[in-house]
Design an enzyme around this catalytic site. Structure first.
Site, PDB file in Angstrom:
ATOM      1  N   GLY A 159       1.066  -1.178  -0.073  1.00 42.85           N
ATOM      2  CA  GLY A 159       0.028  -0.125  -0.139  1.00 42.85           C
ATOM      3  C   GLY A 159       0.897   1.383  -0.004  1.00 42.85           C
ATOM      4  N   LYS A 183       1.428 -10.431  -0.095  1.00 44.12           N
ATOM      5  CA  LYS A 183       0.356 -11.442  -0.061  1.00 44.12           C
ATOM      6  C   LYS A 183      -0.771 -11.387  -0.754  1.00 44.12           C
ATOM      7  CE  LYS A 183      -2.164 -10.477   4.026  1.00 44.12           C
ATOM      8  NZ  LYS A 183      -2.806 -10.919   5.187  1.00 44.12           N
ATOM      9  N   GLN A 215     -11.388   6.581  -0.345  1.00 45.09           N
ATOM     10  CA  GLN A 215     -11.832   7.404  -1.310  1.00 45.09           C
ATOM     11  C   GLN A 215     -11.772   8.827  -1.176  1.00 45.09           C
ATOM     12  OE1 GLN A 215     -16.250   6.164  -0.759  1.00 45.09           O
ATOM     13  NE2 GLN A 215     -15.774   4.332  -1.725  1.00 45.09           N
ATOM     14  N   GLY A 216     -12.078   9.359  -0.018  1.00 43.55           N
ATOM     15  CA  GLY A 216     -12.058  10.672   0.333  1.00 43.55           C
ATOM     16  C   GLY A 216     -10.957  11.602   0.031  1.00 43.55           C
ATOM     17  N   GLU A 256     -14.105  16.944   5.468  1.00 38.48           N
ATOM     18  CA  GLU A 256     -14.718  15.671   5.772  1.00 38.48           C
ATOM     19  C   GLU A 256     -14.795  15.878   7.567  1.00 38.48           C
ATOM     20  OE1 GLU A 256     -13.243  11.619   4.346  1.00 38.48           O
ATOM     21  OE2 GLU A 256     -11.857  12.884   3.398  1.00 38.48           O
ATOM     22  N   ASP A 267      -1.839  -8.861  10.394  1.00 33.87           N
ATOM     23  CA  ASP A 267      -0.358  -9.523  10.476  1.00 33.87           C
ATOM     24  C   ASP A 267       0.605  -8.901  11.036  1.00 33.87           C
ATOM     25  OD1 ASP A 267      -2.240 -10.561   8.602  1.00 33.87           O
ATOM     26  OD2 ASP A 267      -0.785 -10.973   6.891  1.00 33.87           O
ATOM     27  N   HIS A 326     -15.797   3.442  10.648  1.00 32.75           N
ATOM     28  CA  HIS A 326     -16.612   4.294   9.600  1.00 32.75           C
ATOM     29  C   HIS A 326     -18.047   4.592   9.697  1.00 32.75           C
ATOM     30  CE1 HIS A 326     -17.234   6.880   6.015  1.00 32.75           C
ATOM     31  NE2 HIS A 326     -15.800   6.969   6.047  1.00 32.75           N
ATOM     32  N   ARG A 340     -15.355  11.107  13.404  1.00 34.47           N
ATOM     33  CA  ARG A 340     -16.021   9.915  13.104  1.00 34.47           C
ATOM     34  C   ARG A 340     -16.468   9.113  14.148  1.00 34.47           C
ATOM     35  NH1 ARG A 340     -12.052   7.520   8.636  1.00 34.47           N
ATOM     36  NH2 ARG A 340     -13.045   9.172   7.241  1.00 34.47           N
ATOM     37  N   HIS A 374     -13.073  -0.106  10.131  1.00 32.94           N
ATOM     38  CA  HIS A 374     -12.370   0.653   9.012  1.00 32.94           C
ATOM     39  C   HIS A 374     -10.884   0.885   9.134  1.00 32.94           C
ATOM     40  CE1 HIS A 374     -12.088   3.458   5.900  1.00 32.94           C
ATOM     41  NE2 HIS A 374     -11.716   4.550   6.586  1.00 32.94           N
ATOM     42  N   ARG A 428      -8.894   8.696  14.799  1.00 30.62           N
ATOM     43  CA  ARG A 428      -8.158   9.255  13.572  1.00 30.62           C
ATOM     44  C   ARG A 428      -8.951  10.247  12.963  1.00 30.62           C
ATOM     45  NH1 ARG A 428      -8.105   8.372   8.058  1.00 30.62           N
ATOM     46  NH2 ARG A 428      -9.279   6.304   8.345  1.00 30.62           N
TER      47      ARG A 428
HETATM   48  C1  SIN Z   1     -13.607   8.469   3.623  1.00 34.09           C
HETATM   49  O1  SIN Z   1     -13.599   8.696   2.458  1.00 34.09           O
HETATM   50  O2  SIN Z   1     -14.717   8.655   4.201  1.00 34.09           O
HETATM   51  C2  SIN Z   1     -12.692   7.538   4.347  1.00 34.09           C
HETATM   52  C3  SIN Z   1     -11.406   8.675   4.667  1.00 34.09           C
HETATM   53  C4  SIN Z   1     -10.665   8.046   5.616  1.00 34.09           C
HETATM   54  O3  SIN Z   1     -10.726   6.962   6.078  1.00 34.09           O
HETATM   55  O4  SIN Z   1      -9.827   8.797   5.914  1.00 34.09           O
END
Ligand code: SIN
Length: 513
Positions: A24, A46, A56-57, A124, A215, A236, A284, A343, A378
């Site tokens: 990632g 793996k 996404q955001g 957000e 892991d 989330h 969140r 999430h 977060r």
């Molecule tokens: C989202 O697009 O709502 C997720 C963004 C994130 O997890 O920071």
């Protein structure tokens, strides 16, 4: 590129300077940073997809020459983090955000523009202003992954390689034990970077890809490295609810609320009214808890995100549109059914802001790490930011460590005996007792269940993941039991308020019931 070496102790053996586990954002940025410093890098993967791909955001970043500031982003991050962030770590990471994004652009990433040369910004939950850059509307992670995959194409990436054990001599890392199609082997290396992502598959339904099975937590535990803040698992608020089972479920990005969508229940009442001054754009943890409370009060299976007022919804949110259509929902005509979903792990392997753990040569970056950036909750879109900044620093630090350490010689041990629970059984129990709201009796039921885990050989990726999930669940449960208060995304119905005595990270012990 990497020499075969060191025969004699069974299984295949190879050598590298730096081994990165995970592909990632944090893993590939780290690998590129080490490679650009002339180190021999091997990247282990793996799984076919990454959590980064599904983001996404966007990326929260302070752009120069705007009304935003590092101070404001730090303040929002600390406010969301419920008193548990490390302010110095937050400032250090936020301050380097723009430079890290600029490097990503050099590697080929392209972000949406409001006007030529001017990135479009969205908002957000928990952000006091628009500071989130995005790509492809709501396909930011896919663009980040595309750019990094392209830049990393020249690297030595080993697919279908599962890390079993970080090898060390008690003082420093000496390599990694790995399972691949040829069986067990060892890559001898003085530096190992854990970039294994999260642990969403502790739960029956999650926004995370299949490989998010804790892991890196297990690898670090076995190497004797501290883990912190694992009770803070972020749910989330808006995972698509389509009435179908579990596994990875589509995310409905918070940026939709940033553009004006509202959360309502089946009767059309606001879910967040009176809960927080920021309403639907509260942090969140607050919104997820409000939804959970409403579902408990109404007995409904989901609430709804009403996005019908957003102009050009399909163009701005193509990923969400496609997911909704696949579930038979037209988001321009009907509210989107949503539930909170597992999430993000706010805690993880304890590191400094360069990804260094307590064990020389072992680094961690991205979701698997606990740098002090996220505290108890977060802030939205701070994860890609942290992955970029700390991934790059960890790659650099690992390269430097490898240069100083010279050649290492690992002893290829058989993997230690491990125990695991049946995965669906574990996921059902975690979903029931360690979700948005927990209490001592449910957590103790979980602890008792975890004590029934049985021996499991490490013959396949599935075995390794089941063992990692079981190890990780033990840490989550011990930490959640020890924190007898509610803070951030850790809500205890038996201790509903924050307790100032707990305004610090806990060292998880065995579950105390
Ligand atoms: C989202 O697009 O709502 C997720 C963004 C994130 O997890 O920071």
């Amino acid at each position: 590129m990497n020499d075969y070496c060191c025969g004699g102790s069974g299984g295949w053996q190879q050598r590298a300077d730096v081994v990165v586990i995970g592909t990632g954002v944090a893993g590939l940025v780290a690998a590129l940073a080490a490679h650009r410093r002339g180190r021999r890098v091997v990247v282990l993967s793996k799984a076919a997809d990454t959590a980064t791909f599904y983001a996404q955001g966007g990326i929260a970043v302070v752009l120069p020459r705007t009304d935003d500031s590092v101070d404001a982003h730090v303040a929002d991050t600390l406010a969301a983090g419920g008193g548990l962030c490390d302010p110095d770590a937050v400032r250090s990471i936020v301050a380097d955000g723009y430079a890290a994004v600029a490097e990503l652009v050099d590697d080929g990433a392209r972000f949406d523009e409001a006007a030529p040369g001017q990135w479009a910004l969205t908002r957000e939950g928990g952000h006091s202003r628009r500071r989130i850059i995005h790509a492809g509307g709501d396909a930011t992670g896919a663009e980040v992954q595309r750019a990094l995959d392209g830049a990393a194409a020249r690297l030595d990436i080993r697919r279908k390689h599962v890390a079993l054990q970080v090898l060390h001599d008690g003082a420093a890392v000496t390599g990694v034990q790995v399972l691949n199609a040829d069986g067990l082997g060892v890559i001898h290396a003085p530096s190992v970077i854990l970039a294994t992502g999260g642990l969403g598959h502790l739960y029956s339904a999650t926004t995370n890809p299949d490989g998010s099975t804790g892991d890196g937590i297990a690898l670090a535990m076995w190497a004797g490295v501290p883990i912190g803040d694992l009770e803070f698992i972020q749910f989330h608020p808006t995972m698509l609810y389509d009435g179908h089972g579990g596994g990875r479920r589509p995310l409905i990005t918070e940026a939709i609320r940033g553009e004006g969508a509202v959360l309502i229940d089946a009767q059309g009442n606001s879910v967040t009214a009176g809960v927080h001054p920021m309403g639907d754009l509260a942090p969140r943890d607050v919104v997820a808890a409000a939804i959970d409370a409403r579902l408990n009060a109404t007995g409904d299976p989901c609430v709804y995100l009403d996005a019908r007022g957003i102009a050009e919804f399909e163009r701005r949110f193509p990923t969400v549109t496609a997911a909704c259509h696949a579930a038979g929902v037209d988001p321009t005509r009907q509210p989107i059914p949503v539930v909170p979903g597992a999430h993000y792990s706010c805690g993880g392997v304890v590191t400094d802001v360069h990804g260094r753990t307590d064990l020389a040569g072992l680094f961690a970056a991205g979701e698997v790490a606990r740098t002090g950036m996220h505290g108890a909750n977060r802030l939205a879109s701070n994860s890609l930011l942290e992955g970029l900044v700390v991934g790059g620093r960890a790659g650099k630090a690992a390269a430097e460590h490898a240069a100083d350490a010279g050649a290492s010689r690992a002893v290829a041990a058989e993997p230690a005996p491990r125990v695991a629970l049946d995965r669906p059984l574990l996921q059902r129990a975690m979903s029931r007792h360690a979700s948005v709201v927990r209490d001592a009796s449910g957590l103790c039921e979980l602890a008792a269940l975890l004590n029934t885990a049985t021996d499991r050989g490490l013959g396949s990726r599935r075995d390794v993941e089941d063992v990692a999930l079981t190890v990780t669940a033990n840490v989550v449960v011990a930490a959640a039991l020890a924190r007898t208060e509610s803070r951030g995304c850790h809500h205890r119905s038996d201790f509903p308020d924050p307790d100032p005595a707990f305004a610090h990270s806990l060292v998880p012990a065995a579950a105390a019931c």
